[in-house]
Design an enzyme around this catalytic site. Structure first.
Site, PDB file in Angstrom:
ATOM      1  N   ARG A 150       0.801  -1.309   0.007  1.00  0.00           N
ATOM      2  CA  ARG A 150       0.056   0.256  -0.061  1.00  0.00           C
ATOM      3  C   ARG A 150       0.796   1.329  -0.047  1.00  0.00           C
ATOM      4  NH1 ARG A 150      -1.786  -3.501   3.850  1.00  0.00           N
ATOM      5  NH2 ARG A 150      -3.980  -4.530   3.384  1.00  0.00           N
ATOM      6  N   LYS A 174      -1.339  -2.852   8.264  1.00  0.00           N
ATOM      7  CA  LYS A 174      -2.371  -2.335   9.251  1.00  0.00           C
ATOM      8  C   LYS A 174      -2.405  -2.977  10.244  1.00  0.00           C
ATOM      9  CE  LYS A 174      -5.749  -1.111   5.491  1.00  0.00           C
ATOM     10  NZ  LYS A 174      -7.009  -1.283   5.075  1.00  0.00           N
ATOM     11  N   HIS A 246      -3.708   3.562  -6.435  1.00  0.00           N
ATOM     12  CA  HIS A 246      -3.828   2.143  -5.828  1.00  0.00           C
ATOM     13  C   HIS A 246      -4.190   1.044  -6.751  1.00  0.00           C
ATOM     14  CE1 HIS A 246      -4.787   0.114  -1.947  1.00  0.00           C
ATOM     15  NE2 HIS A 246      -5.699  -0.678  -2.680  1.00  0.00           N
ATOM     16  N   ARG A 249      -1.392  -1.695  -6.899  1.00  0.00           N
ATOM     17  CA  ARG A 249      -1.384  -2.774  -6.068  1.00  0.00           C
ATOM     18  C   ARG A 249      -2.479  -3.785  -6.765  1.00  0.00           C
ATOM     19  NH1 ARG A 249      -1.281  -4.687  -0.584  1.00  0.00           N
ATOM     20  NH2 ARG A 249      -3.217  -5.435   0.305  1.00  0.00           N
ATOM     21  N   HIS A 272      -3.328  -9.339   3.188  1.00  0.00           N
ATOM     22  CA  HIS A 272      -4.857  -9.463   3.721  1.00  0.00           C
ATOM     23  C   HIS A 272      -4.981 -10.369   4.654  1.00  0.00           C
ATOM     24  CE1 HIS A 272      -6.208  -8.404  -0.735  1.00  0.00           C
ATOM     25  NE2 HIS A 272      -6.185  -7.096   0.024  1.00  0.00           N
ATOM     26  N   TYR A 281      -9.931 -10.607  -6.867  1.00  0.00           N
ATOM     27  CA  TYR A 281      -8.733 -10.819  -8.039  1.00  0.00           C
ATOM     28  C   TYR A 281      -8.897 -11.829  -9.045  1.00  0.00           C
ATOM     29  CZ  TYR A 281      -6.617  -7.013  -5.453  1.00  0.00           C
ATOM     30  OH  TYR A 281      -6.363  -5.906  -4.916  1.00  0.00           O
TER      31      TYR A 281
END
Length: 300
Positions: A150, A174, A246, A249, A272, A281
């Site tokens: 990211r 994150k 983005h 990514r 993730h 995806y």
């Protein structure tokens, strides 16, 4: 904003910064959503945060729908307020969470946009100069495409996080979660060249920090600064359509799957938490396979 709600909001923001380690952009969205609800409270003559009930929440939802906002935007606002009230319950500022029963609208099934390989070549061609900023931009672009990290994660990378011998990078994601991500020879060479030939030129003598990417003044590049650079490169490449940084990514994940990578590996590389986040995806790659089939099969 009333003094009471402002105080609670500031406490909540500190919680998001320190305990949740959320990005500046995410915290701004929370703040905006909570302030919007506070404005709604004033309009409805709701005197205190403790007085908010489920019926008020339903009315607030109705006002959001009347504004014809995207379902994803409404979902984000409800999720923000649900988290805010959950925190207030935990800290005993209120006794119940009126947003806990609010139903989020079904998310629109949008396929992630990505760059084709030819478009990526156009992007790389925009930063082929020998000046320090071109070398930095090349390293930035190569790293983002090579790793799928990211923009917010890219801004926190320090030189000590990079292992050039193993071609891996320690990424802080994150919720303070860390992961090692490999990168290829193109990114390896571009980053090494940037560090050896450009970073020290951009850094000022008074600047002392170990962040990898720096701006033209020598300070650490912020997520906003990185997005600005990527947007300018995309514009310079004259790529058409609705494009956002983005997409790099998305491109990373799509190209891996198109070339045979398994879903679990891509999930780990992207950081993730849930496989369902990565599975979107597969819809893109199915479209790619279908297009390939229709183009090349004699009976298609």
């Amino acid at each position: 904003m009333s003094e009471k709600i402002n105080d609670l909001l500031q406490i909540f923001i500190r919680y998001l910064q320190i305990e949740r380690n959320y990005s500046e952009l995410t915290i701004q969205e929370y703040q905006f959503d909570i302030m919007q609800f506070e404005k709604f409270m004033i309009e409805q003559s709701i005197q205190s945060i403790e007085d908010v009930e489920y019926l008020d929440v339903r009315l607030f939802l109705t006002t959001l729908y009347e504004q014809q906002l995207a379902r994803s935007t409404i979902s984000r606002k409800i999720s923000s307020l649900r988290s805010f009230f959950h925190f207030l319950v935990r800290e005993q500022h209120v006794t119940s969470n009126p947003f806990s029963f609010a139903h989020l609208p079904k998310a629109e099934k949008r396929l992630p946009s990505f760059f084709y390989e030819e478009e990526m070549e156009q992007l790389f061609a925009t930063c082929e100069g020998n000046d320090p900023l071109s070398k930095r931009n090349r390293a930035l672009l190569e790293l983002l495409y090579a790793t799928g990290i990211r923009v917010s994660e890219c801004a926190t990378i320090e030189i000590t996080n990079i292992d050039f011998e193993l071609s891996t990078i320690l990424v802080k994601g994150k919720g303070r979660k860390e992961r090692y991500v490999p990168f290829g020879s193109f990114a390896h060479d571009a980053i090494k060249r940037y560090i050896d030939e450009a970073r020290s030129v951009l850094m000022k003598s008074s600047m002392k920090h170990s962040y990898l990417f720096v701006n033209y003044r020598g300070g650490a590049l912020t997520p906003r600064g990185i997005r600005h650079i990527l947007t300018k490169l995309i514009e310079k490449a004259s790529l058409t359509g609705k494009i956002h940084p983005h997409m790099l990514r998305h491109t990373f994940a799509t190209h891996l799957l198109n070339n045979g990578a398994d879903l679990r590996s891509v999930q780990e590389l992207l950081g993730h938490e849930h496989l369902s986040s990565t599975q979107i995806y597969t819809h893109v790659t199915k479209e790619h396979l279908k297009k390939t089939y229709l183009t090349h099969h004699p009976r298609a």
